[in-house]
Design a protein around this motif. Structure first.
Motif, PDB file in Angstrom:
ATOM      1  N   UNK A 160       0.840  -1.193   0.000  1.00  7.64           N
ATOM      2  CA  UNK A 160       0.000   0.000   0.000  1.00  7.64           C
ATOM      3  C   UNK A 160       0.872   1.238   0.000  1.00  7.64           C
ATOM      4  N   UNK A 161       0.403   2.256  -0.706  1.00  6.95           N
ATOM      5  CA  UNK A 161       1.179   3.495  -0.778  1.00  6.95           C
ATOM      6  C   UNK A 161       1.115   4.284   0.513  1.00  6.95           C
ATOM      7  N   UNK A 162       0.103   4.040   1.300  1.00  7.17           N
ATOM      8  CA  UNK A 162      -0.016   4.746   2.588  1.00  7.17           C
ATOM      9  C   UNK A 162      -0.842   3.880   3.498  1.00  7.17           C
ATOM     10  N   UNK A 193       8.648   0.745   2.543  1.00  6.45           N
ATOM     11  CA  UNK A 193       9.383   2.013   2.507  1.00  6.45           C
ATOM     12  C   UNK A 193       8.669   3.060   3.339  1.00  6.45           C
ATOM     13  N   UNK A 194       9.369   4.177   3.567  1.00 12.39           N
ATOM     14  CA  UNK A 194       8.840   5.201   4.454  1.00 12.39           C
ATOM     15  C   UNK A 194       7.480   5.670   3.986  1.00 12.39           C
ATOM     16  N   UNK A 195       6.540   5.700   4.894  1.00  7.91           N
ATOM     17  CA  UNK A 195       5.215   6.203   4.572  1.00  7.91           C
ATOM     18  C   UNK A 195       4.293   5.170   3.966  1.00  7.91           C
ATOM     19  N   UNK A 196       4.831   4.011   3.563  1.00  4.39           N
ATOM     20  CA  UNK A 196       3.970   3.003   2.966  1.00  4.39           C
ATOM     21  C   UNK A 196       3.587   1.953   3.996  1.00  4.39           C
ATOM     22  N   UNK A 200     -13.485  -3.637   3.215  1.00  2.00           N
ATOM     23  CA  UNK A 200     -14.542  -3.485   4.201  1.00  2.00           C
ATOM     24  C   UNK A 200     -13.968  -3.218   5.582  1.00  2.00           C
ATOM     25  N   UNK A 201     -12.893  -3.928   5.885  1.00  4.81           N
ATOM     26  CA  UNK A 201     -12.308  -3.732   7.208  1.00  4.81           C
ATOM     27  C   UNK A 201     -11.511  -2.444   7.283  1.00  4.81           C
ATOM     28  N   UNK A 202     -10.812  -2.104   6.211  1.00  5.11           N
ATOM     29  CA  UNK A 202      -9.982  -0.905   6.186  1.00  5.11           C
ATOM     30  C   UNK A 202     -10.316  -0.110   4.942  1.00  5.11           C
ATOM     31  N   UNK A 203     -11.243   0.813   5.030  1.00  4.57           N
ATOM     32  CA  UNK A 203     -11.611   1.563   3.823  1.00  4.57           C
ATOM     33  C   UNK A 203     -10.410   2.309   3.260  1.00  4.57           C
ATOM     34  N   UNK A 204     -10.345   2.315   1.944  1.00  7.49           N
ATOM     35  CA  UNK A 204      -9.243   3.023   1.310  1.00  7.49           C
ATOM     36  C   UNK A 204      -8.099   2.125   0.912  1.00  7.49           C
ATOM     37  N   UNK A 205      -8.232   0.831   1.204  1.00 13.97           N
ATOM     38  CA  UNK A 205      -7.134  -0.084   0.870  1.00 13.97           C
ATOM     39  C   UNK A 205      -6.917  -0.142  -0.634  1.00 13.97           C
ATOM     40  N   UNK A 206      -8.019  -0.354  -1.335  1.00 15.15           N
ATOM     41  CA  UNK A 206      -7.862  -0.561  -2.783  1.00 15.15           C
ATOM     42  C   UNK A 206      -7.309   0.687  -3.437  1.00 15.15           C
ATOM     43  N   UNK A 207      -7.741   1.859  -2.927  1.00 14.53           N
ATOM     44  CA  UNK A 207      -7.267   3.089  -3.555  1.00 14.53           C
ATOM     45  C   UNK A 207      -5.761   3.233  -3.420  1.00 14.53           C
ATOM     46  N   UNK A 208      -5.206   2.717  -2.309  1.00 14.46           N
ATOM     47  CA  UNK A 208      -3.784   2.901  -2.069  1.00 14.46           C
ATOM     48  C   UNK A 208      -2.944   1.727  -2.551  1.00 14.46           C
ATOM     49  N   UNK A 209      -3.602   0.792  -3.204  1.00 16.43           N
ATOM     50  CA  UNK A 209      -2.899  -0.424  -3.575  1.00 16.43           C
ATOM     51  C   UNK A 209      -1.843  -0.180  -4.631  1.00 16.43           C
ATOM     52  N   UNK A 210      -0.655  -0.698  -4.408  1.00 15.67           N
ATOM     53  CA  UNK A 210       0.390  -0.570  -5.419  1.00 15.67           C
ATOM     54  C   UNK A 210       0.690  -1.906  -6.081  1.00 15.67           C
ATOM     55  N   UNK A 211       0.641  -2.960  -5.294  1.00 17.82           N
ATOM     56  CA  UNK A 211       0.939  -4.278  -5.867  1.00 17.82           C
ATOM     57  C   UNK A 211       0.302  -5.340  -5.008  1.00 17.82           C
TER      58      UNK A 211
END
Lengths: 467, 476, 364
Positions: free
Chosen positions: A277-279, A332-335, A372-383
């Motif tokens: 995740x990017x964040x 990495x930092x922030x991810x 569902x458990x953590x909203x925003x996961x898919x938006x921050x997905x990198x791989x």
């Protein structure tokens, strides 16, 4: 360390250990520390087995097969000096206290070690063929069901139908010991260092294809490149099927043994997703995310039945783990790195092998659970990296990708694991010892099965039963 | 063996130490602040037309080995009176004379208390026995050999003089006779370890007699003169009028001294006969002696000894014989007086020791009175202090010798000087602990190094030995 | 329980789940916020934040401060630049250890001492000899320790640029707050006035969210110090409080490394008379119960005693400090009734902050 040998060269060792996973390395360290000449043979190019840390995306690391392993018994942890060799485990998540299960686990450990230390007596003539076995601790658990115990279904392979009698046995499995800093690969490094400093040889990149016997006793292991390793004792950390069905020819072993092995059922498999995740997702700075979070959606009985039928359950039981909440250097930092573990995933779906479509479908289902458990996961997905049971089978040489080494049901646990003549460590084949996930201690504790097998080897050598 | 040695203070200890070191081959310079040598033995206290020493008139602790080794007798040291008996004046009755003869002492005590008369002989014998054993510690750099002596010493170190005397004697007069001696060194007679001073006094020897007090012919000044001659014969350079203000240190070793004029004298070894306080606090840079030592030395002993000399026209009846006359009513008064002196006040009933000296001129008699205890830092201004002290002493003397005041022609007062604190540990410590300082090359050889402060030269002899040994070993 | 609260007490009270407190130097501090083991291990994964306002701090200032400090401490501070620090002991006259601490130079004529155990009387009396003033700053500021591999990252995330070098300190203006950042101990320390203490805490916690920062109690700090092989006066040994007692000497505590024999300090003669250094070593016990003050025996022969002992959650066994003159036996060592073995200190590598320039560890 990879040895190069030509054809037909024999090397003599006191003990040869097949498989350099946690059990194999622990057994190798134990035996080498007591003066034996030991070689640990590993098919893969590096040791560790399921104790691995993989960089699945640049900068993102996670342990592919599991985040946590069952506890290593404290005495073995101390004796192998693992903490000082780099394996520092985080605190286990605050568990619901189950003193009964903990006590039984400790008693089982003691029982298996006691059995290992006693070399089997030569049966006197006219004695009954199967002497009555001493009762095993935890046998009363085998009569109860999980629903009666009121405990939650443990995941990571201990999945079963909680209403069935005997399902309470699953309580014994897999209380985790916490995550090691830097992933499970650090544990593998520490065990490897322990084994090498004790004097064991670790040969990677060599596959054992068969075990050769002479007058019924295992005397040599044949390798894929044609050479042989001769040893007085062999410890196999492969699961039951691979040990007996792939290391011996189909007609070498008695029919009854083959039937027993064939009847040994596998546990429900697990699929894992590693998300980069990017964040960190919103709401993940909660204290609760430092521990594995069960998604309380699954009906365990339903999922189990779906698995038995060979289908992927609609709502598979899932555990989410935000790895970077505990170990911030895994991304990495922030991810952030998130792992999703799904239970009750069949090794071979009823309608054929795992195709690309089926994987994607499962992946989407898992991502939906995570979202569902953590909203925003898919938006921050990198791989995303996905591991399904066939991948586990290929990478770790485990039948049906089953990390548990066999179903945790009442008929396959305690004294019956893997079968009564083989309870604990000694197999019907003289000179061959079983460690690994299919042995009695396999799914309960890490490294314990290997050390128990090593103890049995030492006891038998002292008694003169190994040439 | 070559090397510069500085000795600070040309009192008896300083001169003796210098002589010993010069005889061992060192080049010794003695620095004296005043214009004349002698310290407490020099005739510096003016009484009318006379000058008397500011210290005690009688010697009790002069080391016989020093007398022999430095050949002081040949240089002119002789004693006018060899053994002054202890006389306790009583208001009610005859004076109590405790001489060397035990039978006469028995007869003198018997009228007061038969039991005490019997006990006195025992007490004195046991004291003298232990005192002789203690010479191994107080005369040599050694240790007590026998276990029972060690136990006895340990017991005494915890006992106060008052308790000791109370446990042995019952009559006030006899106990009071020891009251003055129990205050020696500025210790309170009820403080633990004060019985050690009594033991120490019993361990001394003058003219071959244990525990004796002797007056040299010519007074203590004669001793100072004789020691100066011995020093000069040995090649010691004595510089008067040189007051040391500071000692120079390099790292933790002494390298020289600075004199008031500003001159610097370099020397690798320095022996100081001044007090520990002056040497380690005033002369050294702060902290050089160690923080705990410095803190301990910061406050001087609050109680000291003063001297009042009265020139008399006629001889009072009470002081007829040559004797060491102690004027004290009760032993308990000593503790009360000590408390008053600690608070900075002149005690209402101080303990007095009076010695009669004859001048051979007008006025013919000098009464030298040692007064204990007196405050070192009195709360009264000096004028008021002198007046009050004079009144108090005369009042005490008048009780025994009426019309004394009328006969006083002139007087001289030497107020108490600040000195180091005395503790039981100091009295029983080894010579090394008293002589050596945290600074290498700096030794104490005067009162500060003695177990109990007195004119003795014993510390000087031992300190000179230590210094010579270290110089021979060479400084690393 | 004492009445002195550190400037961070409000946050400690909020975060404390079990209400377990302890007193150090008169201050009330949280012993643990949740589970001690959790907090001690968190320092090896991300970072932990601990309240160290109870450390005794004094400011030494005066014209002769350099001379005084030179005489008092066993290492020469004259060559310290302002902002640099060194660790040293101070001894009594006979050469026994009275205390140990970190001495930092704050200016031409001023120094600051940070120590675990106070020794105000002795130092004040000694300072009077030189005309140097001693100002007690313990109550005048709060201190936080930031320990763990992610400590430097947390500082960066908080906006405190330029983490200090080991054994150095500097004043920093942090978005309007004046704080002092130092690196004396296991990680970084932040010192600030009581008024802004809570703001500083909140800022650090906010910055640490991405780095798994957790608050740690004093028990966890103790365990970290133990695992890193750091002794502390008061906990592991009793320093001399007498001016002339010769024990404990630096050599008998294994602290000979903090004594510079070529330097002139109070008690130097006693150190030379003390003998060779007996190094401090560690004992790993085959059990989980700590064994303070247990007798170490080898085949029935007594070798020495353990000093103090703790349970180490990272190593899952009890560990103890011990000083044994001579060599340790290879096997068969017992501490009381528990088998044990000797281990060189530190037990585990110090959880030092990872530098920003270091690459993260490579994957397997």
């Amino acid at each position: 360390m990879v040895l190069r040998r030509g054809n037909g060269v024999r090397l003599r060792y006191d003990a040869c250990i097949i498989g350099a996973g946690a059990d194999g390395l622990a057994a190798g360290a134990w035996l080498a520390a007591r003066g034996l000449k030991v070689v640990v043979v590993e098919r893969d190019s590096h040791a560790g087995g399921r104790c691995a840390t993989r960089q699945f995306h640049p900068g993102f690391r996670a342990s592919p097969f599991a985040d946590e392993l069952p506890e290593i018994p404290p005495a073995i942890f101390r004796a192998l000096d693992l903490a000082r060799r780099g394996a520092v485990f985080s605190c286990a998540a605050e568990p619901e206290p189950q003193p009964e299960a903990d006590a039984i686990r400790a008693q089982l450990l003691a029982r298996v070690f006691a059995d290992a230390e006693t070399p089997p007596q030569r049966r006197p003539l006219f004695a009954p063929r199967h002497a009555r076995m001493r009762p095993w601790p935890g046998e009363d658990l085998a009569a109860r069901s999980l629903a009666d115990c009121g405990a939650a279904v443990p995941l990571d392979g201990g999945l079963c139908d909680p209403s069935l009698a005997g399902s309470a046995i699953a309580l014994l499995a897999g209380v985790s010991a916490g995550m090691p800093a830097g992933g499970l690969g650090r544990l593998a490094e520490a065990l490897r260092a322990a084994a090498e400093e004790a004097g064991a040889e670790i040969s990677c990149g060599l596959e054992v294809t068969d075990i050769r016997r002479k007058r019924g006793r295992a005397v040599a292991a044949g390798l894929a490149d044609g050479s042989e390793i001769a040893a007085r004792a062999f410890i196999s950390t492969l699961d039951l099927r691979r040990t007996f069905l792939s290391l011996f020819a189909w007609n070498e072993l008695p029919r009854a043994l083959i039937d027993l092995v064939g009847a040994f059922r596998a546990a429900p498999g697990t699929a894992r997703l590693l998300l980069a995740l990017a964040a960190p997702p919103d709401g993940s700075h909660n204290e609760a995310w430092r521990a594995p979070v069960r998604v309380a959606s699954a009906n365990a009985a339903e999922a189990y039945r779906a698995w038995r039928a060979g289908t992927v359950p609609d709502r598979p039981p899932a555990t989410l783990r935000l790895v970077t909440a505990v170990d911030p250097f895994m991304a990495p930092q922030g991810c952030a790195t998130l792992t999703v573990t799904l239970g009750a995933i069949p090794h071979t779906p009823f309608d054929g092998a795992w195709t690309h479509d089926k994987r994607n479908k499962l992946r989407d289902a898992a991502l939906a659970i995570a979202e569902q458990a953590l909203p925003g996961t898919i938006a921050r997905l990198k791989a995303v990296e996905m591991i399904v049971p066939p991948d586990v089978e290929n990478q770790l040489a485990l039948s049906e990708g089953d990390l548990m080494g066999g179903d945790l049901s009442a008929t396959q646990m305690l004294g019956f694991r893997p079968f009564p003549e083989c309870a604990g460590t000694r197999t019907p084949v003289e000179g061959l010892y079983l460690a690994g996930p299919s042995s009695a201690l396999g799914p309960l504790m890490t490294c314990a099965a290997g050390v128990a097998a090593a103890t049995a080897v030492l006891a038998d050598m002292d008694a003169g039963r190994l040439r | 063996m070559s090397g510069e040695v500085l000795v600070i203070g040309a009192g008896p200890s300083g001169l003796a130490a210098a002589t010993y070191l010069a005889r061992a081959g060192a080049h010794v310079i003695v620095l004296e602040a005043e214009a004349e040598v002698g310290g407490r033995c020099a005739n510096r206290l003016g009484v009318g037309a006379f000058a008397v020493p500011s210290g005690p008139p009688a010697l009790q602790a002069l080391d016989p080995r020093v007398v022999k080794e430095l050949k002081l007798a040949r240089l002119g040291l002789a004693f006018a009176v060899r053994d002054l008996p202890l006389t306790g004046l009583r208001i009610d009755g005859k004076p109590l004379v405790l001489g060397r003869d035990l039978h006469e002492a028995h007869c003198a005590i018997a009228p007061l208390s038969q039991r005490d008369a019997e006990r006195y002989g025992e007490f004195r014998r046991s004291q003298f026995d232990l005192a002789r054993a203690m010479r191994a510690v107080w005369w040599e750099d050694g240790d007590l050999a026998r276990e029972e002596h060690r136990r006895e010493l340990h017991r005494l170190a915890l006992t106060s003089a008052a308790t000791l005397l109370e446990s042995v004697f019952e009559s006030d007069a006899l106990k009071a006779a020891f009251a003055f001696d129990a205050l020696a060194g500025g210790l309170s007679p009820s403080s633990a370890g004060s019985s050690l001073t009594l033991l120490w006094q019993a361990a001394q020897e003058m003219c071959g007699l244990q525990g004796a007090f002797a007056i040299p012919r010519g007074g203590p000044a004669a001793l100072a003169g004789v020691l100066l001659k011995a020093a000069q014969n040995a090649g010691v350079e004595v510089r008067t009028g040189c007051k040391v203000t500071q000692l120079l240190l390099e790292d933790d070793a002494v390298t020289g001294a600075v004199v008031a004029r500003g001159d610097v004298i370099l020397a690798g070894t320095v022996l100081s006969s001044l007090s520990r306080r002056t040497t380690l606090l005033a002369f050294l840079p702060p902290g050089a002696a160690g923080f705990a030592v410095t803190h301990d030395l910061e406050r001087p002993q609050p109680v000291g000894e003063g001297k009042l000399v009265l020139a008399l026209n006629t001889l009072p009846a009470a002081f007829q014989q040559p004797a060491r006359t102690v004027i004290a009513e009760r032993l308990e008064d000593a503790a009360v007086a000590y408390a008053q002196a600690s608070a900075g006040r002149v005690p209402s009933d101080p303990m007095l020791e009076a010695t009669l000296l004859q001048t051979g001129a007008e006025p013919p008699f000098l009464l030298s009175v040692q007064i204990r205890p007196l405050p070192v830092e009195p709360v009264d201004p000096p004028g008021a202090f002198t007046t009050r002290l004079l009144q108090t002493v005369l009042r005490s003397l008048e009780r025994h010798a009426p019309e004394l005041t009328a006969n006083v022609a002139s007087f001289g007062l030497h107020p108490p000087q600040p000195c180091d604190r005395l503790t039981a540990a100091h009295i029983t410590a080894s010579w090394r602990e008293r002589i050596l300082t945290p600074v290498r090359g700096l030794f104490l050889c005067g009162d500060a190094a003695e177990p109990v402060p007195a004119v003795s030269c014993r510390a000087a002899r031992i300190a000179a030995g230590f210094a010579a040994a270290e110089m021979k070993r060479g400084r690393p | 329980m004492s009445l002195l609260a550190t400037p961070f007490h409000a946050r400690a009270a909020e975060l404390s789940r079990n209400n377990v407190w302890e007193t150090r130097n008169g201050f009330t501090l949280a012993s643990c916020y949740g589970r001690t083991d959790d907090e001690a291990l968190a320092a090896r994964f991300g970072a932990v934040l601990a309240d160290i306002s109870w450390h005794w701090r004094i400011e030494i200032a005066g014209l002769r401060a350099v001379e005084f400090v030179s005489r008092l401490f066993t290492r020469n501070p004259a060559s310290l630049m302002p902002g640099m620090a060194l660790e040293a002991l101070w001894l009594n006259d006979a050469g026994a250890v009275r205390g140990a601490g970190t001495l930092a130079r704050t200016g031409e004529d001023s120094f600051r001492l940070v120590a675990a155990l106070e020794d105000a009387d002795w130092i004040a009396r000694a300072a009077r000899l030189y005309g140097v003033t001693i100002a007690d700053k313990t109550a005048a500021e709060g201190g936080l320790a930031l320990i763990g591999p992610a400590a430097s990252k947390v500082l960066d995330a908080a906006g405190l640029d330029g983490a200090p070098e080991p054994m150095s300190a500097r004043r920093v203006s942090w978005r309007g707050l004046d704080v002092t950042l130092s690196r004396f101990g296991l990680g970084y320390e932040l010192w600030c006035e009581p008024d802004i203490a809570l703001i500083a805490w909140d800022r650090l916690v906010a910055a640490g969210q991405g780095w798994a920062l957790r608050p740690a109690g004093q028990a966890a700090l103790d365990i970290l110090e133990f695992e890193s092989g750091l002794m502390r006066a008061g906990r592991d040994y009793r320093p001399a409080r007498d001016g002339f007692a010769p024990q404990p000497s630096p050599q008998s505590l294994g602290l000979g490394g903090l004594v510079d024999r070529s330097h002139i300090f109070n008690g130097r003669a006693g150190v030379f008379a003390g003998g060779p250094d007996s190094p401090l070593s560690g004992v790993l016990l085959d059990g989980e119960k700590p064994v303070p003050g247990a007798v170490l025996t080898h085949q029935g022969r007594a070798l020495g005693r353990t000093l103090s002992s703790r349970f180490s959650p990272a190593m899952r066994c009890a560990i103890a400090f011990a000083i044994v003159p001579g060599t340790w036996p290879a096997s068969g060592l017992m501490a009381g009734t528990m088998p044990c073995r000797a281990a060189a200190l530190p037990f585990l590598p110090i959880p030092a902050p990872m530098d920003a320039t270091e690459p993260s560890p490579a994957a397997v």
